[in-house]
Motif scaffolding. Structure first.
Motif, short mmCIF file in Angstrom:
data_model
loop_
_atom_site.label_atom_id
_atom_site.label_comp_id
_atom_site.label_asym_id
_atom_site.label_seq_id
_atom_site.Cartn_x
_atom_site.Cartn_y
_atom_site.Cartn_z
N TYR A 190 0.79 -1.23 -0.04
CA TYR A 190 -0.12 -0.03 0.04
C TYR A 190 0.74 1.31 0.04
CZ TYR A 190 -3.65 -3.22 1.41
OH TYR A 190 -4.61 -4.17 1.64
N ARG A 191 0.82 1.96 -1.27
CA ARG A 191 1.77 3.17 -1.32
C ARG A 191 1.66 4.35 -0.35
NH1 ARG A 191 4.36 6.75 -0.97
NH2 ARG A 191 5.65 8.04 -2.45
N SER A 192 0.17 4.56 -0.16
CA SER A 192 -0.09 5.70 0.85
C SER A 192 -1.30 5.75 1.23
CB SER A 192 0.29 7.23 -0.42
OG SER A 192 -0.34 8.32 0.49
N ILE A 193 -1.31 5.72 2.94
CA ILE A 193 -2.56 5.66 3.57
C ILE A 193 -2.44 6.93 4.47
CG2 ILE A 193 -4.12 4.46 5.00
CD1 ILE A 193 -3.82 2.99 2.19
N TYR A 201 1.26 6.51 5.75
CA TYR A 201 1.70 5.28 6.10
C TYR A 201 1.96 4.28 4.72
CZ TYR A 201 0.20 6.60 10.77
OH TYR A 201 -0.06 7.20 11.98
N THR A 202 2.98 3.92 4.63
CA THR A 202 3.49 3.02 3.56
C THR A 202 3.38 1.50 4.19
OG1 THR A 202 4.49 4.68 2.03
CG2 THR A 202 4.92 2.16 1.69
N LEU A 203 2.48 0.64 3.62
CA LEU A 203 2.33 -0.67 4.54
C LEU A 203 3.11 -1.92 3.30
CD1 LEU A 203 -1.02 -0.29 6.21
CD2 LEU A 203 1.12 -0.22 7.21
N LEU A 204 4.00 -2.68 3.57
CA LEU A 204 4.43 -3.89 2.86
C LEU A 204 3.51 -5.02 3.19
CD1 LEU A 204 8.18 -3.86 3.91
CD2 LEU A 204 7.17 -2.88 1.86
N PRO A 205 3.32 -5.90 2.40
CA PRO A 205 2.43 -6.83 2.60
C PRO A 205 2.73 -7.67 3.95
CG PRO A 205 3.55 -7.14 0.32
CD PRO A 205 4.08 -5.92 1.10
N GLY A 206 1.52 -7.77 4.62
CA GLY A 206 1.49 -8.52 5.99
C GLY A 206 2.03 -7.34 7.23
N GLU A 207 2.23 -6.15 6.75
CA GLU A 207 2.43 -5.30 7.93
C GLU A 207 1.55 -4.40 8.61
OE1 GLU A 207 5.49 -1.43 8.28
OE2 GLU A 207 5.09 -2.05 6.49
N ARG A 208 1.58 -4.48 9.86
CA ARG A 208 0.57 -3.56 10.70
C ARG A 208 1.28 -2.51 11.36
NH1 ARG A 208 -4.38 -5.23 13.37
NH2 ARG A 208 -4.51 -4.30 15.64
N ILE A 209 0.69 -1.32 11.34
CA ILE A 209 1.10 -0.33 12.09
C ILE A 209 0.17 0.18 13.26
CG2 ILE A 209 1.95 1.84 12.30
CD1 ILE A 209 3.10 1.65 9.44
N GLU A 210 0.49 0.07 14.27
CA GLU A 210 -0.35 0.16 15.68
C GLU A 210 0.09 1.60 16.44
OE1 GLU A 210 -2.68 -1.73 19.34
OE2 GLU A 210 -1.39 -2.97 17.95
N LYS A 211 -0.60 2.52 16.79
CA LYS A 211 -0.34 3.68 17.52
C LYS A 211 -1.44 3.49 18.93
CE LYS A 211 2.20 5.47 14.48
NZ LYS A 211 3.66 5.82 14.74
N VAL A 212 -0.68 3.87 20.07
CA VAL A 212 -1.42 3.83 21.28
C VAL A 212 -1.26 5.22 21.84
CG1 VAL A 212 -1.71 2.98 23.53
CG2 VAL A 212 -0.78 1.54 21.75
N THR A 213 -2.37 5.84 21.97
CA THR A 213 -2.30 7.38 22.41
C THR A 213 -3.64 7.63 23.45
OG1 THR A 213 -2.36 9.58 21.69
CG2 THR A 213 -3.61 8.06 20.25
N ASN A 214 -4.02 8.78 23.56
CA ASN A 214 -4.88 9.38 24.30
C ASN A 214 -5.94 10.05 23.47
OD1 ASN A 214 -4.51 8.41 27.17
ND2 ASN A 214 -2.49 9.67 26.80
N LEU A 215 -7.30 10.06 23.87
CA LEU A 215 -8.29 10.77 23.47
C LEU A 215 -8.97 11.77 24.35
CD1 LEU A 215 -10.50 11.12 20.85
CD2 LEU A 215 -11.92 9.63 22.06
N ARG A 216 -9.13 13.14 23.92
CA ARG A 216 -9.80 14.16 24.65
C ARG A 216 -11.10 14.54 24.18
NH1 ARG A 216 -5.77 17.54 24.60
NH2 ARG A 216 -5.07 17.08 26.73
N CYS A 217 -12.02 14.59 24.76
CA CYS A 217 -13.47 15.33 24.23
C CYS A 217 -13.68 16.62 24.81
CB CYS A 217 -14.72 14.48 24.31
SG CYS A 217 -14.38 12.59 23.95
N ASN A 218 -13.85 17.62 23.99
CA ASN A 218 -13.73 18.81 24.38
C ASN A 218 -15.09 19.48 24.83
OD1 ASN A 218 -11.16 19.07 23.94
ND2 ASN A 218 -11.25 19.41 21.68
N TYR A 219 -16.21 18.79 24.33
CA TYR A 219 -17.57 19.36 24.77
C TYR A 219 -18.69 18.33 25.08
CZ TYR A 219 -15.46 23.03 21.92
OH TYR A 219 -14.66 23.95 21.30
#
Length: 389
Positions: free
Chosen positions: A83-86, A106-124
């Protein structure tokens, strides 16, 4: 992306001219390449669109405004082509994914997985969708981009925030004891100017020894309850005539101010009556933590669809002498007249005016109310409530 389209178009025009004037195998090969490349890019983009996978999760779906909640998302290539561009695009008008960059590709090779762990803030406050909104898929030539909308989006319920106030700046420092009502939970304090004869069962600590020595009989101080000033709060839930984002911010600030003021009064043992119109007139008396929890749950789902003006709500309620706090987003003439009438009857009036901007007419009304002794505070969309309350 436009520059790549212009390059491809220029390449197609040049090869067309070259074929028309010179012919030959090379010319035709380049010409057919210029035609086939965008077709291949389109098929490739559709392939990625159909096979692309994205996952997201959030720890809970009920959140308090402003708090950070653990959030994770992952993009995955489970096929055999790269996958060239995500690009992952998040909802950002009411909530924020901390550290997320909408321009990251994100450029993903076959079988590749990219995971991000972060936080979510709700403002209203409210119920709305958060996290990933859509994904942009770009082909290898960067001439085509397809938006991939998520079919299952995360919807969360955001509860209002309650500010911790050490004191209420909007209240007068000295309160007139004539306007107060007694609170059954208030502590007894001594009044040295009033004495009576000692009665069996009186605490020895109440005996006024100096006065007893003069009178040659035991005298005790009279005890009275420390009066607490009763407060009445009116919340204007009439529909706002503002831009969508201004409306969301003002509604949010009004609910937050209401709860913060009531919480302060409840913690300090001050009786509070809260009035609002929601499918009929509602009155909630707040004295205990349980009472406040009921109000909090009610306020979390309040809709700004009041059917009667706030001055009618005020006129239809029985108002005890004390403090009257008005939370409004409109300054109607009828309301101003009514507030003047309350002041004449001995009620302390505090007006909190929530708005995105203050017009000339509103400025005149505010100055008039202030000249009559009414405490008026303007709260704009960019103001911090802690600086005002």
């Amino acid at each position: 992306m436009k520059i790549y389209r212009y390059i491809l178009l220029a390449f197609l025009i040049i090869t067309t001219i070259f074929v028309s004037n010179h012919g030959g195998n090379v010319s035709y090969a380049l010409f057919y390449l210029a035609i086939i490349l965008p077709i291949i890019a389109f098929i490739y983009t559709l392939y990625v669109y159909q096979s692309f996978r994205i996952y997201q999760s959030i720890d809970r779906k009920t959140i308090v405004k402003g708090e950070l909640v653990p959030y994770r998302y992952a993009v995955s290539n489970e096929q055999f082509l790269t996958y060239r561009s995500i690009q992952v695009k998040f909802f950002d008008n009411k909530s924020q994914v901390v550290g997320a960059n909408a321009t990251t590709e994100y450029t993903l090779l076959p079988g590749e997985r990219i995971e991000k762990v972060t936080n979510l803030r709700c403002n209203y406050r409210g119920e709305y969708e958060v996290g990933v909104n859509f994904v942009v898929i770009t082909d290898f030539l960067r001439i085509l981009a397809i938006t991939y909308p998520l079919q299952s989006k995360y919807k969360v319920t955001v509860l209002p925030r309650v500010l911790s106030l050490s004191r209420l700046r909007i209240l007068p420092i000295e309160q007139d004891s004539k306007r107060t009502v007694t609170n059954k939970n208030s502590k007894e304090v001594e009044m040295d100017t009033e004495l009576r004869n000692y009665a069996y069962g009186d605490s020895l600590r109440r005996i006024h020894w100096k006065a007893s020595a003069k009178q040659q009989s035991l005298l005790t101080r009279k005890m009275t309850q420390n009066p607490r000033q009763e407060m009445n709060l009116y919340l204007d839930l009439y529909k706002l005539n503002e831009k969508e984002m201004d409306k969301i911010i003002i509604e949010d600030k009004m609910i937050e101010a209401e709860l913060s003021i009531v919480k302060y009064s409840q913690k300090n043992g001050i009786p509070m009556n809260v009035y609002f119109e929601q499918d009929g007139m509602n009155k909630m008396r707040i004295q205990s933590p349980t009472d406040f929890e009921k109000l909090y749950k009610e306020s979390a789902t309040l809709k700004f669809n009041q059917k009667v003006p706030i001055h009618e709500l005020l006129a239809n309620s029985i108002l005890n002498m004390g403090v009257c706090i008005m939370l409004v987003h409109r300054l109607e003439d009828a309301l101003c007249i009514q507030l003047q009438s309350l002041m004449k009857k001995g009620t302390e009036v505090v007006l909190l005016y929530f708005t995105s901007e203050i017009g000339d007419k509103e400025k005149i009304k505010i100055e008039t109310l202030r000249s009559l002794g009414i405490c008026v505070r303007e709260i704009l969309r960019e103001d911090e409530l802690t600086d005002i309350l």
